[in-house]
Design a protein around this motif. Structure first.
Motif, short mmCIF file in Angstrom:
data_model
loop_
_atom_site.label_atom_id
_atom_site.label_comp_id
_atom_site.label_asym_id
_atom_site.label_seq_id
_atom_site.Cartn_x
_atom_site.Cartn_y
_atom_site.Cartn_z
N MET A 205 0.85 -1.21 0.00
CA MET A 205 0.00 0.00 0.00
C MET A 205 0.88 1.25 0.00
O MET A 205 0.70 2.15 -0.81
CB MET A 205 -0.91 -0.01 1.23
CG MET A 205 -1.78 1.21 1.38
SD MET A 205 -3.06 0.95 2.62
CE MET A 205 -2.11 0.97 4.11
N ASP A 206 1.87 1.27 0.90
CA ASP A 206 2.73 2.46 1.01
C ASP A 206 3.49 2.72 -0.29
O ASP A 206 3.80 3.86 -0.60
CB ASP A 206 3.74 2.28 2.15
CG ASP A 206 3.07 2.28 3.51
OD1 ASP A 206 1.87 2.64 3.58
OD2 ASP A 206 3.72 1.90 4.51
N ASN A 207 3.81 1.66 -1.00
CA ASN A 207 4.61 1.84 -2.22
C ASN A 207 3.77 1.73 -3.49
O ASN A 207 4.32 1.71 -4.59
CB ASN A 207 5.75 0.82 -2.23
CG ASN A 207 6.71 1.10 -1.10
OD1 ASN A 207 7.36 2.13 -1.07
ND2 ASN A 207 6.76 0.21 -0.12
N ASN A 208 2.45 1.64 -3.27
CA ASN A 208 1.51 1.64 -4.40
C ASN A 208 1.77 0.52 -5.41
O ASN A 208 1.77 0.75 -6.62
CB ASN A 208 1.58 3.01 -5.08
CG ASN A 208 0.23 3.38 -5.64
OD1 ASN A 208 -0.73 2.62 -5.48
ND2 ASN A 208 0.17 4.50 -6.32
N ILE A 209 2.04 -0.68 -4.91
CA ILE A 209 2.23 -1.83 -5.78
C ILE A 209 0.92 -2.62 -5.81
O ILE A 209 0.50 -3.16 -4.78
CB ILE A 209 3.33 -2.79 -5.22
CG1 ILE A 209 4.62 -2.03 -4.95
CG2 ILE A 209 3.51 -4.01 -6.11
CD1 ILE A 209 5.67 -2.12 -5.98
#
Ligand code: UDP
Length: 238
Positions: A205-209
Motif C-alpha cells: 500500500m505504502d509503495n503503491n504496488i
C-alpha cells in the motif's frame, strides 16, 4: 507471442504451490507444471520470483514445538533456498536462464542479493529467484515479495496460490463465501482477511504496488493475468 500488460513483474510462489495435495514436501509434478507456466511467462515479461518455504519448514510452527524462534526462522529461510534451487533446475532444463540470489550469503550455491545485478539479469531476460526471504527472522516471504517488488520497481505483485483469489470468508467452511474481484489494501487490513500478512499488505500500500491474487494451478492462468484479463483472481489496490 501475445503482448503482456506489464514489463516487469514479481511473482510470489508460496511453498504450498510446490507441494502435493497435502501442502507438504515437494511434488515434482507441481514443480514441472509451474516451470512450464514460467517458461512462457519469462518470454512475455521480465520475471522475478520470490519463493516461500512453508511446504518444508515454518518457523512459527517449529517454535511451538520448542525450537528457538530465531533459529526456527533461519531454518525456514533455508527451506526457501531449497525450493529455489529445485525451481531453478526445472527452469534451466527448459532452456530458461535463471539466477538465484540469496538474502544472506550461501556463496557456493547462489549469488548474494545485489539489486543492480538482479535488474541487469532481468533486462537480459533471465528469471531471477529471490531466495532466503528478507534474511531476517519474524518476517514472511510475502513481505519479502512486497519489498523486492518495490526495490526492483515491478509494476505488479502476483501472489500465486491454490485458490481463485480473495473470498469473503473461507470457502471450505462457508457455503455463502464468494470471490472478491477487487478490493483495497485498507479493506483487507480492516476486515483482517487472511491472504497475506499485514506487513506485506501495508508495504504494498505504502509503495503503491498492486497485488493480484490468483490460482496458479489452473493452466494458463498466469498468462491470462500477465495479459491483464480482469476475470482472473482478485486485484488489490488503493
Ligand atoms: N522466514 C523468515 N524471514 C523472512 C522470510 C521467511 O524468517 O524474511 C521464515 C519463516 O520461518 C517462515 C519460513 O521462512 O515460516 C518460510 O516462509 P513463508 O512462511 O513465508 O513461506 P510460504 O508460506 O510462502 O510458503
Amino acid at each position: 507471442m501475445k503482448k503482456a500488460r506489464y514489463k516487469r513483474v514479481l511473482l510470489k510462489l508460496s511453498g504450498e504451490v510446490l507441494a502435493g495435495e497435502e501442502g507438504r514436501g515437494i511434488s515434482y509434478e507441481a514443480i514441472h507444471n509451474i516451470a512450464d507456466e514460467l517458461v512462457t511467462a519469462s518470454q512475455m515479461v521480465q520475471l522475478a520470483v520470490v519463493i516461500g518455504g512453508g511446504n518444508l519448514f515454518r518457523g512459527s510452527e517449529a517454535s511451538e514445538h520448542g525450537v528457538e524462534r530465531v533459529t526456527a526462522d533461519y531454518a525456514g529461510m533455508l527451506a526457501t533456498i531449497i525450493n529455489s534451487l529445485i525451481l531453478q533446475s526445472a527452469l534451466e532444463q527448459r532452456g530458461v536462464q535463471t539466477r538465484v540470489q540469496t538474502a544472506f550469503e550461501v556463496r557456493s550455491i547462489a549469488e548474494p542479493y545485489i539489486r543492480r545485478r538482479a535488474i541487469r539479469h532481468l533486462e537480459k531476460g533471465r528469471v531471477v529467484i529471490f531466495s532466503g526471504g528478507t534474511g531476517r527472522p519474524y518476517f514472511t516471504t510475502d513481505t519479502t515479495a512486497a519489498l523486492c517488488a518495490t526495490e526492483i520497481q515491478a509494476e505488479v505483485l502476483l501472489k500465486a496460490t491454490r485458490v481463485e483469489g480473495i473470498f469473503t470468508a473461507d470457502p471450505e467452511r462457508n457455503a455463502d463465501a464468494h470471490l472478491i474481484r477487487e478490493i483495497s489494501y485498507k479493506e483487507i487490513l480492516d476486515r483482517d482477511l487472511k491472504i497475506m500478512d499485514s506487513t506485506a499488505i501495508s508495504m504494498s500500500m505504502d509503495n503503491n504496488i498492486p497485488i493480484i491474487v490468483f490460482n496458479i494451478t489452473i493452466r494458463g492462468n498466469l498468462l491470462r493475468v500477465l495479459m491483464g484479463e480482469s476475470a482472473v483472481g482478485t486485484l488489490v489496490r488503493r
